[in-house]
Write a protein that holds these residues in place. Structure first.
Motif, short mmCIF file in Angstrom:
data_model
loop_
_atom_site.label_atom_id
_atom_site.label_comp_id
_atom_site.label_asym_id
_atom_site.label_seq_id
_atom_site.Cartn_x
_atom_site.Cartn_y
_atom_site.Cartn_z
N VAL A 80 51.88 44.24 33.35
CA VAL A 80 50.43 44.40 33.22
C VAL A 80 49.80 43.11 32.73
O VAL A 80 48.78 42.64 33.26
N ILE A 81 50.39 42.51 31.72
CA ILE A 81 49.88 41.24 31.17
C ILE A 81 49.91 40.16 32.24
O ILE A 81 48.97 39.35 32.38
N ASP A 82 50.98 40.15 33.04
CA ASP A 82 51.11 39.18 34.12
C ASP A 82 50.01 39.37 35.15
O ASP A 82 49.37 38.41 35.61
N ALA A 83 49.75 40.64 35.52
CA ALA A 83 48.77 40.93 36.56
C ALA A 83 47.34 40.60 36.12
O ALA A 83 46.54 40.12 36.93
N TYR A 84 47.03 40.82 34.85
CA TYR A 84 45.66 40.64 34.39
C TYR A 84 45.38 39.26 33.82
O TYR A 84 44.23 38.91 33.53
N GLY A 85 46.42 38.45 33.66
CA GLY A 85 46.23 37.06 33.28
C GLY A 85 45.39 36.89 32.03
O GLY A 85 45.66 37.48 30.99
N ASP A 86 44.33 36.08 32.14
CA ASP A 86 43.49 35.79 30.98
C ASP A 86 42.31 36.76 30.85
O ASP A 86 41.33 36.44 30.16
N SER A 87 42.39 37.91 31.48
CA SER A 87 41.33 38.93 31.32
C SER A 87 41.54 39.61 29.98
O SER A 87 42.07 40.73 29.89
N HIS A 88 41.08 38.95 28.92
CA HIS A 88 41.38 39.38 27.55
C HIS A 88 40.71 40.69 27.18
O HIS A 88 41.09 41.34 26.21
N TRP A 89 39.71 41.09 27.97
CA TRP A 89 38.99 42.33 27.65
C TRP A 89 39.71 43.59 28.14
O TRP A 89 39.30 44.70 27.84
#
Length: 330
Positions: A80-89
């Motif tokens: 999930v972290i990999d897929a959303y990258g820097d989308s910190h929200w």
């Protein structure tokens, strides 16, 4: 998609942008990972940018690692972290919980949460989950209370009858008439008399409490079955009603995911169940073949959905273990 006029709308927008690009017009497309079997605009854009190198398209996409173990929380979290990258929200914890929810199919998890584009991204059932529902120790017996699902055709598709035992939700194939695709039989048709005989034998063998039938091609026969076996047991069920069918499809899918359904391992039923892929409509998810001309039939899967839905209605109507009699006409 063509089904909702989306293609027409996009083509109109794209033409207008192309005409005014010099004046600074731009078209922004945001989407989930596409389903390769739908021929969507997202797929056309991807192929234009990645496969054909079309100019003036800026394509940006992050896909998580493929083939993630969806039962491993840490692996899911990393994906999930990999897929959303820097989308910190993004609510990572919430997405991880959604992926691992037993009601979430692998197809939905990979496509909508992990942004994976893959040929099998729309498979309806996970084979391992279906296999886990196998029960060979408690066979279906004459006199068992069952519900029945019927999906009929005459030539191209198959005709199938599937039963579902009321007390435990065990699915079993009663009859399947499938086009052999033999060039020596170009005029093959479903043996309607054999279908009629199978329905009669089913009512004679089991305590049929509920029968849902998809009417096309067999509406007259269904009317006769209703007269013969009781209009409180034989019902039409139009599978082209999306809201109702989406709910029934989800009921069986969820039951497979959490092990609340059983089956006897019949290879034809299994084949049809695993052939089914999902199609997204505004009301939810339906099942379909992997392409309109596919030889991979799914009719027994449709019958299984109807049988399982009939079981729910029969139980809700108080028919489980009911001993009330019925009048059968001849």
């Amino acid at each position: 998609m063509d089904s909702n006029q989306g293609t027409y709308v996009w083509e109109t927008l794209d033409r207008n942008v192309q005409k005014t690009a010099g004046a600074g017009s731009r078209l922004l497309e945001t989407t989930n990972a596409f389903n390769p079997n739908e021929g969507s605009i997202a797929q056309r854009t991807y192929e234009a940018a990645i496969e054909f190198g079309a100019k003036r398209i800026l394509y940006d996409c992050r896909e998580a690692e493929r083939d993630v173990d969806l039962k491993d929380e840490e692996a899911v979290r990393a994906a999930v972290i990999d897929a959303y990258g820097d989308s910190h929200w993004v609510d990572v914890d919430g997405i991880v919980e959604a992926v691992m929810d037993p009601r979430t199919s692998a197809a939905i998890a990979y496509r909508f949460y992990l942004n994976n584009i893959q040929e099998n991204a729309d498979g309806w059932l996970v084979k391992a989950e279906w296999d886990a529902c196998l029960d060979e120790d408690d066979p279906i017996k004459p006199g068992d209370q069952i519900s029945v699902g019927f999906d009929g055709s005459l030539r191209g598709d198959a005709t199938s009858i599937v039963g579902c035992r009321l007390r435990d939700g065990k699915l079993f194939l009663i009859g399947l008439w499938e086009n052999p695709r033999d060039p020596r039989q170009p005029d093959w048709e479903v043996d309607v008399l054999a279908v009629e005989a199978a329905v009669k034998r089913t009512f004679e063998t089991y305590r049929v409490e509920w029968m849902f039938c998809d009417p096309p091609y067999f509406q007259e026969a269904i009317g006769r079955w209703s007269i013969a076996y009781g209009d409180d047991r034989v019902f039409e069920y139009w599978t082209n009603k999306p809201m109702r069918m989406c709910e029934a499809t989800e009921r069986l899918h969820s039951a497979v995911a959490v092990g609340d359904v059983k089956h006897d391992g019949n290879p034809d039923l299994t084949r049809h169940m695993l052939n089914a892929v999902t199609r997204e409509v505004p009301q939810g998810l339906l099942i379909t073949k992997d392409s309109p001309r596919s030889k991979k039939k799914i009719d027994a899967a449709v019958s299984a959905i109807l049988a399982f839905e009939g079981r729910a209605d029969a139980i809700a109507d108080g028919r489980l273990n009911s001993r009330r009699g019925r009048v059968v006409g001849f």
